[in-house]
Design a protein around this motif. Structure first.
Motif, mmCIF file in Angstrom:
data_model
loop_
_atom_site.group_PDB
_atom_site.id
_atom_site.type_symbol
_atom_site.label_atom_id
_atom_site.label_comp_id
_atom_site.label_asym_id
_atom_site.label_seq_id
_atom_site.Cartn_x
_atom_site.Cartn_y
_atom_site.Cartn_z
ATOM 1 N N UNK A 173 11.009 -3.866 10.781
ATOM 2 C CA UNK A 173 11.356 -5.126 10.108
ATOM 3 C C UNK A 173 10.401 -5.595 9.025
ATOM 4 N N UNK A 174 9.304 -4.904 8.783
ATOM 5 C CA UNK A 174 8.381 -5.321 7.722
ATOM 6 C C UNK A 174 8.375 -4.360 6.538
ATOM 7 N N UNK A 175 9.185 -3.297 6.597
ATOM 8 C CA UNK A 175 9.161 -2.257 5.561
ATOM 9 C C UNK A 175 10.093 -2.589 4.406
ATOM 10 N N UNK A 176 9.628 -2.320 3.186
ATOM 11 C CA UNK A 176 10.452 -2.411 1.982
ATOM 12 C C UNK A 176 10.406 -1.065 1.271
ATOM 13 N N UNK A 234 15.491 -9.981 5.495
ATOM 14 C CA UNK A 234 15.164 -10.171 4.090
ATOM 15 C C UNK A 234 14.479 -8.982 3.453
ATOM 16 N N UNK A 235 14.368 -7.875 4.162
ATOM 17 C CA UNK A 235 13.786 -6.664 3.577
ATOM 18 C C UNK A 235 14.627 -6.201 2.384
ATOM 19 N N UNK A 236 13.948 -5.560 1.422
ATOM 20 C CA UNK A 236 14.649 -5.163 0.202
ATOM 21 C C UNK A 236 14.497 -3.680 -0.111
ATOM 22 N N UNK A 237 15.552 -3.152 -0.694
ATOM 23 C CA UNK A 237 15.509 -1.861 -1.369
ATOM 24 C C UNK A 237 15.586 -2.166 -2.852
ATOM 25 N N UNK A 283 4.280 -3.291 -11.307
ATOM 26 C CA UNK A 283 3.973 -4.697 -11.003
ATOM 27 C C UNK A 283 4.866 -5.257 -9.899
ATOM 28 N N UNK A 284 5.277 -4.418 -8.962
ATOM 29 C CA UNK A 284 6.181 -4.846 -7.899
ATOM 30 C C UNK A 284 5.432 -5.589 -6.790
ATOM 31 N N UNK A 285 5.972 -6.750 -6.431
ATOM 32 C CA UNK A 285 5.453 -7.521 -5.308
ATOM 33 C C UNK A 285 6.635 -7.879 -4.415
ATOM 34 N N UNK A 286 6.510 -7.632 -3.121
ATOM 35 C CA UNK A 286 7.598 -7.945 -2.196
ATOM 36 C C UNK A 286 7.383 -9.320 -1.588
ATOM 37 N N UNK A 287 8.484 -9.997 -1.290
ATOM 38 C CA UNK A 287 8.413 -11.346 -0.750
ATOM 39 C C UNK A 287 8.113 -11.346 0.741
ATOM 40 N N UNK A 288 8.679 -10.392 1.456
ATOM 41 C CA UNK A 288 8.510 -10.327 2.899
ATOM 42 C C UNK A 288 8.090 -8.922 3.314
ATOM 43 N N UNK A 298 -0.082 1.263 -1.371
ATOM 44 C CA UNK A 298 -1.461 1.249 -0.865
ATOM 45 C C UNK A 298 -1.719 -0.047 -0.101
ATOM 46 N N UNK A 299 -2.889 -0.103 0.499
ATOM 47 C CA UNK A 299 -3.294 -1.319 1.195
ATOM 48 C C UNK A 299 -2.664 -1.453 2.568
ATOM 49 N N UNK A 300 -2.830 -2.631 3.137
ATOM 50 C CA UNK A 300 -2.344 -2.911 4.480
ATOM 51 C C UNK A 300 -0.825 -2.934 4.528
ATOM 52 N N UNK A 301 -0.255 -2.251 5.499
ATOM 53 C CA UNK A 301 1.195 -2.294 5.705
ATOM 54 C C UNK A 301 1.512 -2.712 7.143
ATOM 55 N N UNK A 302 0.611 -3.483 7.738
ATOM 56 C CA UNK A 302 0.851 -3.979 9.080
ATOM 57 C C UNK A 302 0.895 -2.892 10.136
ATOM 58 N N UNK A 303 0.195 -1.788 9.877
ATOM 59 C CA UNK A 303 0.168 -0.688 10.832
ATOM 60 C C UNK A 303 1.284 0.332 10.644
ATOM 61 N N UNK A 304 2.203 0.071 9.727
ATOM 62 C CA UNK A 304 3.308 0.999 9.483
ATOM 63 C C UNK A 304 2.864 2.092 8.522
ATOM 64 N N UNK A 305 3.319 3.306 8.749
ATOM 65 C CA UNK A 305 2.932 4.424 7.891
ATOM 66 C C UNK A 305 3.460 4.252 6.466
ATOM 67 N N UNK A 306 2.659 4.693 5.503
ATOM 68 C CA UNK A 306 3.048 4.679 4.091
ATOM 69 C C UNK A 306 3.538 6.076 3.714
#
Length: 270
Positions: A51-54, A101-104, A117-122, A150-158
């Motif tokens: 539920x936190x992945x975009x 609210x996750x987005x593709x 310059x992509x920033x996700x809302x959730x 890059x950076x923190x993804x809440x423990x989810x693999x990148x």
């Protein structure tokens, strides 16, 4: 509640690909190898599980998304019978998972600023999918987006996923992902033989190609490297061009030529 069998919808041949969680997941395949359909089904399933992945989907030209990746992901949503949970928009081009609210998101390399310059809302920008990756001639264009995951993804693999039909073995994709062993890369080749959803007419076409056009069959059928048609010179290699070094060679003469097609070229070199 409708239950869908992933085994029946996805089919066989992609188990390792489906479950892989390393940094790079790369698949080249012949036509009819179901690499794009499997990838679309995989991402829709993944996003509903995490539920936190975009997801960022990239093609060389932005306008190509609508009739390829965008349509493919909508197809996957319908195949999984979850269309009531997703909202597909054309302006801006995006697909949203309603419960979270996750987005593709879809971007093209023809608009570099919109990609970097992509920033996700959730949640987090966890994954990127490069479709028809062989069209990306400049490796640096890939690297810039690679660094965006890059950076923190809440423990989810990148993860970066690349799918493409095989092309010249001179392409940077081969050297980077297929020629070197890397524990953080899954590089695989698939072909029509793993696609149980093809009908007999599809199989017959490949069998005809195998008999009458073996070079094309090797590339478009089996997913091996090469240019199926249109190549004139095949016995060649790439070298760095150093005019100073070349000028020192004994007997070297400079020859200038022009190739401007079917009209007059406005400029020349003398």
């Amino acid at each position: 509640m409708t239950k869908v069998s992933l085994k029946k919808v996805v089919g066989k041949g992609y188990k390792d690909y489906w479950n892989y969680q390393g940094r790079y997941r790369v698949v080249k395949g012949g036509r009819g190898s179901k690499k794009s359909t499997t990838t679309a089904l995989n991402f829709i399933t993944r996003m509903m599980e995490h539920p936190t992945a975009n997801l960022l989907v990239v093609r060389k030209v932005f306008k190509d998304h609508k009739d390829s990746t965008y349509a493919q992901l909508k197809w996957a949503i319908n195949q999984l019978q979850v269309s009531h949970l997703w909202d597909a928009k054309l302006s801006p081009l995006e697909i949203i998972y309603k419960p979270t609210g996750q987005k593709i998101m879809f971007r093209g390399l023809d608009s570099p600023m919109s990609v970097t310059s992509i920033v996700v809302e959730k949640g987090y920008l966890s994954w990127a999918w490069f479709e028809e990756a062989f069209q990306i001639v400049n490796e640096d264009d890939f690297n810039k987006i690679d660094m965006s995951i890059r950076g923190d993804t809440g423990g989810l693999f990148k993860q970066i996923t690349l799918t493409f039909n095989p092309w010249s073995d001179k392409h940077w994709l081969k050297k980077r992902f297929f020629d070197e062993i890397n524990s953080n890369v899954l590089a695989m080749t698939t072909n029509y033989l793993c696609n149980e959803f093809l009908d007999q007419s599809d199989i017959d076409l490949f069998e005809w190609m195998k008999k009458h056009s073996p070079r094309r069959y090797k590339i478009e059928g089996l997913g091996e490297w090469g240019i199926a048609e249109g190549g004139i010179f095949e016995n060649w290699r790439e070298f760095a061009f150093d005019k100073s070094e070349i000028a020192k060679r004994e007997g070297i003469k400079a020859v200038f030529g022009m190739d401007f097609g079917y009209t007059n070229d406005p400029s020349t070199l003398s």
